[in-house]
Scaffold this active site. Structure first.
Site, short mmCIF file in Angstrom:
data_model
loop_
_atom_site.label_atom_id
_atom_site.label_comp_id
_atom_site.label_asym_id
_atom_site.label_seq_id
_atom_site.Cartn_x
_atom_site.Cartn_y
_atom_site.Cartn_z
NE ARG A 65 55.32 22.13 13.51
CZ ARG A 65 55.97 22.89 12.62
NH1 ARG A 65 56.48 24.04 13.02
NH2 ARG A 65 56.10 22.50 11.37
NE ARG A 103 58.44 24.10 5.59
CZ ARG A 103 57.93 23.07 4.90
NH1 ARG A 103 56.65 22.81 4.97
NH2 ARG A 103 58.70 22.30 4.17
CG HIS A 120 57.59 14.70 12.44
ND1 HIS A 120 56.47 13.93 12.28
CD2 HIS A 120 57.16 15.98 12.49
CE1 HIS A 120 55.40 14.71 12.22
NE2 HIS A 120 55.79 15.96 12.35
CE1 TYR A 125 46.50 22.39 15.44
CE2 TYR A 125 48.48 21.06 15.30
CZ TYR A 125 47.81 22.23 15.04
OH TYR A 125 48.46 23.25 14.37
NE ARG A 149 44.67 18.54 8.25
CZ ARG A 149 45.82 18.55 8.89
NH1 ARG A 149 45.91 18.06 10.10
NH2 ARG A 149 46.91 19.01 8.30
CG HIS A 204 47.96 16.51 14.09
ND1 HIS A 204 48.93 16.11 14.98
CD2 HIS A 204 48.63 17.14 13.10
CE1 HIS A 204 50.12 16.49 14.56
NE2 HIS A 204 49.97 17.12 13.42
#
Length: 726
Positions: free
Chosen positions: A385, A415, A445, A478, A574, A602
């Site tokens: 991302r 996504r 990822h 984050y 979290r 994160h």
């Protein structure tokens, strides 16, 4: 139905295999309840409270888009009405309805009156005076009416395709149409290009700031859309559709082409939720239910705009700095201060950047130096991302222009970022970069950036690894850890993984990196089991893991067994956590807490200690089955004792001692906000870290850095008792 583990009366020494884990989707909804709590707190600035309210709506949208379809299928399947799956659907539905009801109650009864006290008003049609109504009507006729085309339903005008999460109106009409027929239903689709909140000009408002919602503007002028007809009933509505793209990678020739085709259909997937006005008649509600083939539980009647998430526009329109969090300017990474060359600095030792307290600009500076350095020959990077407007991607493009070998592993299936990633991939490929899409069936990822540089007669590798994404915008919101290294073993591992992803050849044995889906799950289980064995032999042991979610069955069972063997375990999770904590006879040695604050937690950090032997890993992976077996993920050890202690203090111990933003998971599966100590002793990990880093001048030497106030020493982590509420 409860989502609890139902083990409060469990006998002592229960076997881990008998546990009933918490419901994953129920845990996701519980996380959103904790976010909603931030919107209720008077100490949180008013505009930030509205922002958190909108975040909950956005999270619920994604929950329904991704998680709801299987539950809906269970309740609509023939003969499934009494099944356990149907019971779960009803329980999830009840929980979601409760969250939505609380959202609108908070919005109407608390937030809007508070905004009014500060001179900001979101006016309904009934609250607008004559002049304001005149202005709104002129706005409607000038800006809105030309973009609306009502569709009267009849056999030649079937119910139109309504896009996912779009604003629409359904209208019941009296009288006859222009052809003498009595078709009584019409649909008005509202274009997305129209702003959802409009400010009335300041003239004549006595210093007040007045706003109107687009839905109220259209509602007030529906009769203008149907001349000669009576508007008998109407309601705004919004349908949420299943939006998780499914592409059979083994059955397509070009993944990028298949995904782009799928994106065109995403907005029109299976309907899973219907939002309507609270006053919508049963006639119109039932008509919509029939059209979308939804059960009654899927209807959400709301007391306000159906698209609360779009009220973030109100946050942007209101200029009131006193109603926002005080601006926070991240400091420059302390290890990079006074560095003339980042390559030289990294050669001296590994560098840790704790975002957002330290600026992501340090990562950009690393890439920028690599692009500008003529000795740099090659740059390889993973892209998951990055956003639509990314300086990082522009730098990669410049690297290609300067003749460097650029290889980019783009995850097309990230996504809701698929389109942006496809566009970046096509741009880089068009100018000569080597673009690959990872391994069929696995999402890439892992966050890796590798720079190869000629130094004398040798080639030297430099790497960046991260727990978070290469997105400068989210890097300000984050908490994550970026890690820069010239460690020969680590950087060789990174190079081998890039080669593996591109060529799909056999991966050489890794020296320090741990890769999913090949080794990571097994490695973490082995680390947990080793602690259990050490504890059983009488050693003092400790396990602390910080992550976004814990849902993997094997890892949870390993944790339970290790806890029963005497390992003291603290989990800072979290979001969704399926492992019940503090259950007598089962998980007494396991404590779970969730920290919800100004920044989105994160960071993934895994700490293991047996006696004086410490191991700490940073990772891109949560402890979820999909991360362990369905993705390319990385974990890497922090071997430098100074950096390891810094990460322990800032990312783990500080959060175990948080008494402001933390929630504790109780044995029954519910969360309780950690009891606040007297004001003088109240501690927030995020606030303390902000204070530490913002207090440092940008060019302050490392030796002058001040310690974080809330963290303990290395010795304290071995016996730390996080809080009285535990």
């Amino acid at each position: 139905m409860s989502f609890s583990a139902e083990l409060s009366d469990a006998p002592n020494n229960m076997d881990a295999s008998t546990i009933k884990f918490l419901n994953r989707d129920g845990s996701i909804l519980a996380f959103n309840e904790r976010v909603l709590d931030l919107a209720t707190r008077p100490e949180v600035p008013l505009l930030e409270r509205l922002r958190f309210l909108c975040i909950v709506s956005s999270n619920l949208d994604e929950f329904f888009e991704v998680r709801a379809a299987p539950h809906l299928a269970a309740v609509t399947a023939q003969g499934a009405g009494d099944s356990e799956a149907a019971d779960v659907f009803r329980a999830l539905s009840a929980s979601a309805h409760d969250i939505v009801a609380r959202q609108y109650q908070l919005f109407n009864d608390t937030l809007m009156p508070e905004f009014a006290k500060h001179g900001f008003f979101l006016l309904s049609q009934g609250e607008r005076d004559t002049a304001q109504r005149r202005w709104v009507k002129a706005y409607f006729l000038r800006e809105v009416r030309p973009l609306l085309i009502p569709v009267g339903l009849d056999p030649s005008h079937p119910f139109p395709m309504v896009a996912n999460k779009s604003l629409n109106f359904i209208v019941r009409l009296g009288g006859k149409d222009a052809f003498g027929r009595e078709n009584d239903i019409a649909i008005v689709k509202v274009p997305r290009v129209l702003p959802r909140v409009i400010q009335i000009p300041h003239k004549g408002t006595d210093g007040k700031s007045l706003f109107v919602s687009l839905s109220s503007v259209i509602r007030a002028h529906l009769t203008d859309l149907f001349p000669g007809r009576d508007v008998l009933q109407f309601s705004q509505f919004r349908v949420t559709r299943h939006s998780d793209l499914a592409v059979d990678e083994d059955d397509v020739l070009n993944l990028r082409t298949a995904l782009r085709a799928g994106l065109e259909q995403r907005h029109y997937g299976q309907a899973v939720r219907l939002e309507i006005s609270s006053g919508c008649s049963d006639y119109l509600a039932n008509f919509l239910l029939q059209q979308f083939q939804l059960p009654p539980e899927a209807v959400y009647r709301v007391h306000g705009p159906v698209n609360l998430v779009r009220l973030t526009q109100l946050v942007d329109l209101i200029h009131a700095p006193n109603l926002l969090f005080p601006p926070y300017q991240a400091s420059q990474p302390k290890q990079l201060m006074d560095a003339d060359s980042l390559f030289e600095k990294i050669k001296q030792g590994d560098v840790c950047i704790h975002q957002p307290f330290e600026s992501f600009d340090g990562v950009l500076a690393f890439l920028r130096e690599a692009v500008n350095d003529p000795q740099v020959l090659a740059i390889k990077q993973t892209i998951y991302r990055t956003g639509t407007d990314s300086e990082l991607m522009i730098l990669l493009r410049e690297a290609v222009r300067r003749g460097k070998e650029v290889t980019v592993v783009v995850e097309l299936k990230a996504r809701f970022d698929e389109e942006a990633n496809i566009n970046w991939a096509e741009m880089l490929e068009s100018i000569g970069a080597q673009v690959v899409y990872g391994v069929v069936g696995l999402k890439t990822h892992a966050k890796m950036l590798l720079v190869t540089r000629r130094e004398g007669k040798q080639l030297k590798r430099y790497a960046h690894l991260s727990t978070g994404n290469y997105n400068p915008k989210t890097a300000r919101l984050y908490t994550d850890v970026s890690y820069l290294t010239a460690n020969p073993m680590l950087t060789l591992d990174v190079e081998n993984i890039f080669f593996h992803l591109a060529s799909q050849s056999r991966l050489p044995k890794l020296r320090q990196l741990v890769l999913a889906p090949l080794q990571l799950h097994q490695k973490m289980v082995e680390m947990i089991e080793a602690l259990g064995t050490a504890a059983a032999s009488g050693k003092d042991t400790r396990l602390i893991a910080k992550m976004n979610a814990l849902t993997d069955d094997g890892l949870m069972r390993a944790l339970i067994k290790a806890g029963q063997q005497g390992v003291k375990i603290d989990l800072i999770v979290r979001g969704a956590c399926m492992l019940p904590a503090q259950v007598p006879g089962l998980t007494e040695n396991i404590r779970v807490r969730s920290v919800i604050g100004r920044f989105l937690e994160h960071t993934r950090v895994f700490y293991f200690r047996a006696g004086d032997d410490e191991t700490l890993y940073l990772s891109s992976a949560d402890w979820m089955n999909r991360n362990m077996f369905g993705r390319i993920e990385l974990a890497w050890p922090v071997t430098d004792p100074v950096l390891r202690q810094r990460i322990i203090d800032e990312c783990l111990v500080a959060y175990l001692h948080d008494t402001q933003d933390a929630w504790d998971l109780l044995p029954d599966g519910t969360y309780k906000r950690t009891a606040l100590l007297p004001r003088s002793r109240k501690q927030s990990a995020q606030v303390a870290l902000m204070a530490r880093y913002s207090a440092e001048p940008k060019r302050l030497p490392l030796k002058s850095a001040k310690p974080v106030k809330t963290v303990k020493t290395v010795k304290s982590i071995k016996s730390a008792k996080p809080s009285a509420s535990h």
